[in-house]
Design a protein around this motif. Structure first.
Motif, PDB file in Angstrom:
ATOM      1  N   VAL A 241    -122.149  36.403 -92.086  1.00  0.00           N
ATOM      2  CA  VAL A 241    -122.621  35.264 -92.864  1.00  0.00           C
ATOM      3  C   VAL A 241    -124.138  35.248 -92.790  1.00  0.00           C
ATOM      4  O   VAL A 241    -124.745  35.956 -91.976  1.00  0.00           O
ATOM      5  CB  VAL A 241    -122.066  33.923 -92.319  1.00  0.00           C
ATOM      6  CG1 VAL A 241    -120.545  33.898 -92.402  1.00  0.00           C
ATOM      7  CG2 VAL A 241    -122.540  33.677 -90.889  1.00  0.00           C
TER       8      VAL A 241
ATOM      9  N   ARG B  53    -114.412  31.168 -93.458  1.00  0.00           N
ATOM     10  CA  ARG B  53    -114.543  29.728 -93.248  1.00  0.00           C
ATOM     11  C   ARG B  53    -114.920  29.495 -91.787  1.00  0.00           C
ATOM     12  O   ARG B  53    -114.136  29.772 -90.876  1.00  0.00           O
ATOM     13  CB  ARG B  53    -113.240  29.023 -93.593  1.00  0.00           C
ATOM     14  CG  ARG B  53    -113.352  27.486 -93.498  1.00  0.00           C
ATOM     15  CD  ARG B  53    -112.046  26.833 -93.898  1.00  0.00           C
ATOM     16  NE  ARG B  53    -111.753  27.068 -95.285  1.00  0.00           N
ATOM     17  CZ  ARG B  53    -112.264  26.361 -96.308  1.00  0.00           C
ATOM     18  NH1 ARG B  53    -113.094  25.374 -96.053  1.00  0.00           N
ATOM     19  NH2 ARG B  53    -111.932  26.648 -97.543  1.00  0.00           N
TER      20      ARG B  53
ATOM     21  N   LYS C 237    -125.086  24.733 -89.707  1.00  0.00           N
ATOM     22  CA  LYS C 237    -124.214  23.610 -90.054  1.00  0.00           C
ATOM     23  C   LYS C 237    -123.333  23.222 -88.870  1.00  0.00           C
ATOM     24  O   LYS C 237    -122.736  22.144 -88.859  1.00  0.00           O
ATOM     25  CB  LYS C 237    -123.334  23.980 -91.246  1.00  0.00           C
ATOM     26  CG  LYS C 237    -124.095  24.261 -92.524  1.00  0.00           C
ATOM     27  CD  LYS C 237    -123.141  24.668 -93.644  1.00  0.00           C
ATOM     28  CE  LYS C 237    -123.903  24.986 -94.930  1.00  0.00           C
ATOM     29  NZ  LYS C 237    -122.995  25.429 -96.021  1.00  0.00           N
ATOM     30  N   HIS C 238    -123.241  24.122 -87.887  1.00  0.00           N
ATOM     31  CA  HIS C 238    -122.339  23.900 -86.758  1.00  0.00           C
ATOM     32  C   HIS C 238    -123.072  23.777 -85.421  1.00  0.00           C
ATOM     33  O   HIS C 238    -122.586  23.095 -84.520  1.00  0.00           O
ATOM     34  CB  HIS C 238    -121.329  25.038 -86.697  1.00  0.00           C
ATOM     35  CG  HIS C 238    -120.576  25.235 -87.983  1.00  0.00           C
ATOM     36  ND1 HIS C 238    -119.553  24.416 -88.373  1.00  0.00           N
ATOM     37  CD2 HIS C 238    -120.740  26.153 -88.982  1.00  0.00           C
ATOM     38  CE1 HIS C 238    -119.088  24.807 -89.557  1.00  0.00           C
ATOM     39  NE2 HIS C 238    -119.787  25.862 -89.940  1.00  0.00           N
TER      40      HIS C 238
ATOM     41  N   ALA D 276    -125.866  29.548 -92.369  1.00  0.00           N
ATOM     42  CA  ALA D 276    -124.496  29.032 -92.275  1.00  0.00           C
ATOM     43  C   ALA D 276    -124.174  28.543 -90.867  1.00  0.00           C
ATOM     44  O   ALA D 276    -123.354  27.642 -90.692  1.00  0.00           O
ATOM     45  CB  ALA D 276    -123.509  30.119 -92.701  1.00  0.00           C
TER      46      ALA D 276
ATOM     47  N   ARG E 130    -117.002  34.486 -98.138  1.00  0.00           N
ATOM     48  CA  ARG E 130    -117.441  34.213 -96.781  1.00  0.00           C
ATOM     49  C   ARG E 130    -116.315  33.608 -95.948  1.00  0.00           C
ATOM     50  O   ARG E 130    -115.516  32.808 -96.439  1.00  0.00           O
ATOM     51  CB  ARG E 130    -118.632  33.253 -96.833  1.00  0.00           C
ATOM     52  CG  ARG E 130    -119.550  33.335 -95.639  1.00  0.00           C
ATOM     53  CD  ARG E 130    -120.788  32.498 -95.869  1.00  0.00           C
ATOM     54  NE  ARG E 130    -121.655  33.093 -96.890  1.00  0.00           N
ATOM     55  CZ  ARG E 130    -122.595  32.409 -97.523  1.00  0.00           C
ATOM     56  NH1 ARG E 130    -122.753  31.120 -97.305  1.00  0.00           N
ATOM     57  NH2 ARG E 130    -123.359  33.018 -98.414  1.00  0.00           N
TER      58      ARG E 130
ATOM     59  N   ALA F  95    -124.979  35.768 -86.674  1.00  0.00           N
ATOM     60  CA  ALA F  95    -124.657  35.686 -88.104  1.00  0.00           C
ATOM     61  C   ALA F  95    -124.209  37.047 -88.629  1.00  0.00           C
ATOM     62  O   ALA F  95    -123.258  37.138 -89.423  1.00  0.00           O
ATOM     63  CB  ALA F  95    -125.867  35.190 -88.881  1.00  0.00           C
TER      64      ALA F  95
ATOM     65  N   ALA G 267    -120.881  34.074-101.011  1.00  0.00           N
ATOM     66  CA  ALA G 267    -120.369  32.747-100.695  1.00  0.00           C
ATOM     67  C   ALA G 267    -118.879  32.631-100.948  1.00  0.00           C
ATOM     68  O   ALA G 267    -118.138  32.026-100.177  1.00  0.00           O
ATOM     69  CB  ALA G 267    -121.122  31.695-101.501  1.00  0.00           C
TER      70      ALA G 267
END
Length: 241
Positions: A45, A12, A52-53, A49, A10, A40, A7
């Motif tokens: 990642v 951004r 979230k997008h 993760a 990772r 991913a 984390a």
């Protein structure tokens, strides 16, 4: 294969970074191999993760369409609508040629994303802003159809290759038999399908020069639209005749 980063280390992420990475990955491996897990891994990642997008794979594909639509040249600021439309359509075709997976995705999307709506709105504006009636523009958009995205369904397509150790001999014999049968049953279809008046260097693989055929049909369509616009065509008048 690299492991997802911790984390603290990772990268951004942003929605745009995720979508750009998905487009690049699809260019590399094809749309069929693209998955949230594979993406991913590419971004190093954990899969969660990404959510979230983008909520799911469908939202990812919709977003990828918006990314490539932004690559299409904006309409030129000039009065000659015909040249503006032609250049924009050929720009869209160039984008699809860079992203071979894009046509398949465009054909299967049911959601009109902001990018798609903005493109359609500006495309329609090319006609309305240059004196076309709403009535004629409506029918023009139907006539142009998928051509505004740079593709059409081809009539004469070559079957996909099926590799085999005896492929050359089998395919040659099978093709000859097929041609003989077609010459008996569908002579006119065969005559047109086998016709080729293009330079060898402009044909990719077997068959017709796709770019030539696309531009030929586009020009034919634009010529007809130009004539209707000059005549002040309306659908009401067409219905009466």
């Amino acid at each position: 294969m690299s492991e997802p980063r911790a984390a603290s280390a990772r990268v951004r992420l942003s929605r745009d970074k995720v979508l750009q990475a998905a487009v690049s990955l699809a260019d590399e491996i094809g749309i069929g191999e693209l998955s949230m897990r594979r993406l991913a891994q590419e971004l190093e990642v954990v899969p969660m993760a990404l959510y979230k997008h983008v909520a799911n794979k469908d939202e990812l594909l919709d977003g990828m369409v918006d990314v490539i639509v932004r690559e299409i040249d904006p309409p030129a600021d000039e009065p000659a609508w015909r040249d503006v439309v032609r250049r924009r359509i050929l720009s869209a075709r160039s984008v699809l040629q860079r992203h071979q997976w894009a046509r398949q995705v465009l054909e299967t999307r049911t959601t009109k994303t902001p990018g798609v709506l903005a493109y359609m709105d500006s495309f329609i504006g090319i006609f309305l802003d240059r004196g076309f009636s709403v009535d004629l523009t409506h029918h023009v958009m139907h006539a142009i159809g998928s051509r505004m995205w740079g593709f059409t369904q081809e009539l004469f397509t070559e079957p996909a290759d099926q590799p085999d150790e005896n492929a050359e001999e089998v395919d040659g014999a099978a093709q000859q038999a097929m041609l003989e049968e077609m010459s008996k049953r569908y002579p006119n279809v065969l005559r047109i399908a086998m016709a080729s008046s293009h330079d060898e260097g402009r044909v990719v693989g077997q068959g017709c020069d796709d770019q030539f055929e696309f531009e030929f049909a586009l020009d034919l369509l634009l010529n007809g639209i130009e004539r209707l616009h000059a005549e002040g065509w309306t659908s009401a008048r067409a219905d009466r005749t």
